[in-house]
Scaffold this motif. Sequence first.
Motif, short mmCIF file in Angstrom:
data_model
loop_
_atom_site.label_atom_id
_atom_site.label_comp_id
_atom_site.label_asym_id
_atom_site.label_seq_id
_atom_site.Cartn_x
_atom_site.Cartn_y
_atom_site.Cartn_z
N UNK A 256 -3.91 2.29 -18.38
CA UNK A 256 -5.27 2.35 -18.92
C UNK A 256 -5.30 1.48 -20.17
N UNK A 257 -6.49 0.93 -20.42
CA UNK A 257 -6.67 0.05 -21.57
C UNK A 257 -7.84 0.57 -22.39
N UNK A 258 -7.58 0.89 -23.64
CA UNK A 258 -8.62 1.31 -24.55
C UNK A 258 -9.32 0.10 -25.14
N UNK A 259 -10.63 0.24 -25.32
CA UNK A 259 -11.44 -0.81 -25.94
C UNK A 259 -12.06 -0.24 -27.21
N UNK A 260 -11.93 -0.98 -28.30
CA UNK A 260 -12.49 -0.58 -29.59
C UNK A 260 -13.38 -1.70 -30.10
N UNK A 261 -14.55 -1.32 -30.64
CA UNK A 261 -15.44 -2.30 -31.26
C UNK A 261 -16.00 -1.71 -32.54
N UNK A 262 -15.50 -2.20 -33.67
CA UNK A 262 -15.96 -1.70 -34.97
C UNK A 262 -16.99 -2.63 -35.60
N UNK A 263 -17.57 -3.50 -34.78
CA UNK A 263 -18.64 -4.36 -35.27
C UNK A 263 -18.43 -5.84 -35.06
N UNK A 264 -17.20 -6.24 -34.72
CA UNK A 264 -16.90 -7.66 -34.53
C UNK A 264 -16.73 -8.03 -33.06
N UNK B 274 -15.15 -5.10 -17.51
CA UNK B 274 -15.74 -3.82 -17.08
C UNK B 274 -16.52 -3.18 -18.22
N UNK B 275 -15.96 -3.18 -19.41
CA UNK B 275 -16.64 -2.63 -20.60
C UNK B 275 -17.99 -3.30 -20.79
N UNK B 276 -18.02 -4.62 -20.69
CA UNK B 276 -19.27 -5.37 -20.89
C UNK B 276 -20.23 -5.16 -19.73
N UNK B 277 -19.72 -5.15 -18.50
CA UNK B 277 -20.59 -5.00 -17.34
C UNK B 277 -21.33 -3.67 -17.37
N UNK B 278 -20.70 -2.65 -17.93
CA UNK B 278 -21.32 -1.33 -18.01
C UNK B 278 -22.15 -1.15 -19.28
N UNK B 279 -22.12 -2.14 -20.16
CA UNK B 279 -22.91 -2.05 -21.39
C UNK B 279 -22.37 -1.05 -22.38
N UNK B 280 -21.05 -0.85 -22.40
CA UNK B 280 -20.45 0.17 -23.27
C UNK B 280 -20.35 -0.33 -24.71
N UNK B 281 -20.12 0.61 -25.62
CA UNK B 281 -20.16 0.31 -27.06
C UNK B 281 -19.14 1.18 -27.81
N UNK B 282 -18.58 0.61 -28.86
CA UNK B 282 -17.70 1.30 -29.81
C UNK B 282 -16.33 1.64 -29.24
N UNK B 283 -16.28 2.48 -28.20
CA UNK B 283 -14.97 2.80 -27.64
C UNK B 283 -15.13 3.18 -26.18
N UNK B 284 -14.12 2.84 -25.41
CA UNK B 284 -14.07 3.23 -24.00
C UNK B 284 -12.61 3.18 -23.56
N UNK B 285 -12.37 3.71 -22.39
CA UNK B 285 -11.04 3.60 -21.78
C UNK B 285 -11.25 3.17 -20.33
N UNK B 286 -10.58 2.12 -19.93
CA UNK B 286 -10.69 1.60 -18.58
C UNK B 286 -9.40 1.94 -17.83
N UNK B 287 -9.53 2.69 -16.75
CA UNK B 287 -8.38 3.12 -15.96
C UNK B 287 -8.17 2.17 -14.79
#
Length: 330
Positions: free
Chosen positions: A204-212, A263-276
């Motif tokens: 799994x890969x975590x995605x973090x976006x703190x504004x950049x 995947x994070x972008x295609x789903x329109x996610x924000x701030x944090x997610x985890x892609x399995x």
Amino acid sequence: MSDSLPSAASPGSSDPVRVVVLAGGISHERDISLRSGRRVADALASHGLHVELRDPDATLLGSLTDDRPDVVFPVLHGASGEDGTLRSLLEFLGLPYVGSPAAATRLAWDKPTAKTLVERAGVPTPHSITLTRDAFRELGAESVLAVVRGELPTPVAIKPAQGGSAQGVTLVDTEEELRRAMVHAYTYCDVAIIEQRITGTEICIGIIDTGDGPVALPPVEIEPLSGVYGFEARYNAGETRFYAPARIADDVTERATAIALDAHRALGLRHLSRIDMIVDGAGTPWFLEASVMPGLTETSTLALALEAAGHDVGWVYAALAQAAIREHSA
């Protein structure tokens, strides 16, 4: 992601940022949410933020309306936190919150919808079919499964179309197990997925976006001692070996990272997610599902990934809270 420490003060004030952390709820994952929420609250407080930890109840919305915090940090798993309802209400109240927008949350929460959207974005995902409980019953279980077996022979994975923490999931190796696994999935949701089972390394890969912009954390490899990464293996210490970073080749890591971000972008996610994902023997990563509120307990893969990346967990959570405030006021 910037490494400067976010200010603990509210914008335009010397008072500490007031954060309401929501944890608990009424889903099957209540206990996990409570554990995650306590860890988030402690981490935020350690960085100087004023934190109130709340279990959602009938008084919550009135309290948020009368005594508005600077930001809400929902750490709710299952339908109560991940189907978009609560986030819609927070948006109606005009309150900034950490996490993906309500609309994106609804898309990611429904696994068949998420698979369709990421596949359209060019992300590989295992072949599957979605079956409602009513169709399974009305068309006859044996007739339905006979058709499915022609296109999706075992081994397959059967899981509820909505839900997390592997609840209701069954790995099926023989045709005789199919019907029982479907019934099990339907106890958690009225819609179930039969999915081609890819054999390989689970990551799994975590995605973090703190504004950049979204940043992918190092992939975490999951090796359950029982061979199945179920509910117990996820949350009981010692049931699973985790490797952060994952023991995969550099080129596979690059492909998996690109897929996670897509995947994070295609789903329109924000701030944090985890892609399995699962990486097959040829080194191809396959998207399985996305979590808009990953587990944040002591055994969570996101915490392991943050540590592997050299990030302080408390700093990241504080930075996410500040990002939510900035974006709301922009």
